[in-house]
Design an enzyme around this catalytic site. Structure first.
Site, PDB file in Angstrom:
ATOM      1  CG  ASP A 121      -2.402   4.834  -1.309  1.00 55.61           C
ATOM      2  OD1 ASP A 121      -1.801   5.609  -2.074  1.00 55.61           O
ATOM      3  OD2 ASP A 121      -1.820   4.027  -0.572  1.00 55.61           O
ATOM      4  CB  SER A 152      -1.600   1.608   8.475  1.00 54.05           C
ATOM      5  OG  SER A 152      -1.648   1.124   7.152  1.00 54.05           O
ATOM      6  CG  ASP A 173      -6.669  -2.005   6.930  1.00 54.71           C
ATOM      7  OD1 ASP A 173      -6.015  -2.290   7.944  1.00 54.71           O
ATOM      8  OD2 ASP A 173      -7.229  -0.907   6.781  1.00 54.71           O
TER       9      ASP A 173
END
Length: 428
Positions: A128, A184, A20
């Site tokens: 996040d 992820s 990412d």
């Protein structure tokens, strides 16, 4: 890749070196920004030099690496250990705990680099983004944030991880994620998390090769291993291995040592569906090796040393509130300062030693000892009076029963309950 003509300013990007943020770094350059990559060493197993080289290859104008491991342990992890912080009774908050120190280091670097913006690679559906941005604003109220996953021009172009993988391949960005392993991860000294990909099906069992930190409990050693942990005011100050008399006293080394111990015995895995702050549910898998050992040991020692009412108040207020504050991203807030100020007062008596053994995914308490423990063997014994007069309990029960009797009488009057002695002894 050639950036567009107009320069838009300098941005510092929270860079992990993964899929990412590597794609975001290149995309920001395409949009006309100068990009400084920022990495925080919070104990993740990472080739930082390779990450630096990747960032510079992608076009970053600078790279900052900050060693924040000690700050992470002493300022974030240890207060969480002292109050047994946990989210929804399962998650030990490993990602949440790291965000404040990363954000603080990032803002310090942004000031040094004279950056106009800060950016991150957090998904638009996750926690996040909230944690980072609230921290940024708490530290630098006038900072401007670029959140690509909330920008239509970004998320419409990169609809999913497949699009990111294609973009990375076309631009020569090496990544560890593959179509076969698209989940992820986020790793630090405290834990590693796994999300996305096949894990989005909550009924899909995580594949064995996903887990990175811990050996499978089934493959852990057949012999248990013992460890002693000494606490002072609720903080671990010494770890001893009785088998070889090895001792560790440094805060970071204690955590690293317990991590290694837990990892080889398969301790610390969890697989949960949790409630994100923004209101959606998320499936996450976590490994928190040392944190699991410390939580078991600390809670056990509190049973011996902490006053009943202090413990109840701490659990109901400090533990619950700090866990919510950490999970939701309000670390840099007046309520967090207020709550954490109360932690030391609750831990003054939590001094002593806990003996444990680890065996195939389990942390087993074998004993505990404290000079100032509130437990009195003679007072509690069934074999001697020890200064406690049993007849005193009759008055205690009588007083405690006053309201219970009144409640019972009212239930009988209303026909909603109550039984006679005959009812009790002559039921079929």
């Amino acid at each position: 890749m050639v950036a567009s003509g107009e320069k838009k300013g300098k941005v510092i990007l929270a860079y992990s070196g993964g899929l990412d943020t590597s794609c975001i770094l290149l995309w920001l350059i395409e949009q006309g920004y100068e990009v400084v990559a920022y990495m925080a060493d919070v104990g993740q197993e990472e080739d930082f030099e390779a990450a630096r080289a990747k960032a510079m290859k992608c076009g970053a104008v600078g790279f900052h690496l900050a060693d924040l491991k000690r700050e992470f342990v002493e300022e974030l992890i240890y207060p969480a250990v002292q109050c047994n912080a946990i989210y929804e009774n399962v998650y030990l908050l490993g990602t949440s705990l790291a965000r404040p120190v990363i954000a603080r280091g990032m803002i310090e670097a942004a000031v040094k680099e004279d950056c106009d913006f800060v950016s991150h690679g957090c998904t638009g559906k996750g926690n996040d983004q909230v944690r980072f941005e609230l921290a940024f604003y708490g530290l630098a109220p006038n900072i401007k944030v670029i959140a690509p996953w909330r920008l239509p021009e970004f998320y419409e172009r990169f609809a999913g991880r497949t699009a990111l993988l294609d973009y990375a391949a076309k631009n020569g960005i090496p990544v560890t994620q593959t179509a076969a392993k698209p989940w992820s991860t986020d790793e630090n000294l405290f834990h590693i998390s796994y999300e996305a990909g096949i894990l989005e099906d909550p009924n899909q069992t995580p594949p064995d090769d996903m887990w990175k930190l811990t050996v499978s409990p089934q493959k852990a050693p057949e012999q248990p291993e013992q460890v002693h942990i000494e606490f002072a005011k609720g903080l671990p100050v010494k770890v001893t291995f009785p088998a070889d008399k090895k001792e560790v006293t440094d805060a970071v080394e204690i955590f690293l040592t317990l991590n290694a111990l837990a990892r080889r015995h398969g301790v610390g895995r969890i697989d949960i569906v949790e409630n994100r702050f923004i209101g959606v549910k998320s499936r996450g898998c976590y490994e928190s090796p040392a944190a699991t050992i410390l939580r078991v040991a600390h809670m056990d020692l509190e049973g011996l040393t902490l006053d009943r009412n202090v413990r109840a108040l701490r659990d109901q207020f400090i533990t619950r509130e700090l866990s919510q504050i950490l999970y939701n991203g309000f670390f840099f807030s007046p309520e967090r300062e207020f709550v954490t100020a109360a932690i030391p007062a609750s831990q003054k008596t939590v001094n002593g030693l806990v003996r444990l053994k680890l065996y195939k995914g389990n942390v087993i308490v074998e004993g505990r000892d404290a000079d100032e423990g509130l437990y009195d063997a003679k007072f509690s014994s069934m074999d001697e009076m020890g200064g406690f007069e049993p007849t005193a309990t009759s008055g205690f029960i009588e007083i405690s029963s006053i309201r219970i009797k009144a409640w019972g009488r009212q239930n009988v009057k209303r026909g909603q309950g109550g039984v006679t002695p005959k009812d009790v002894y002559h039921r079929e």
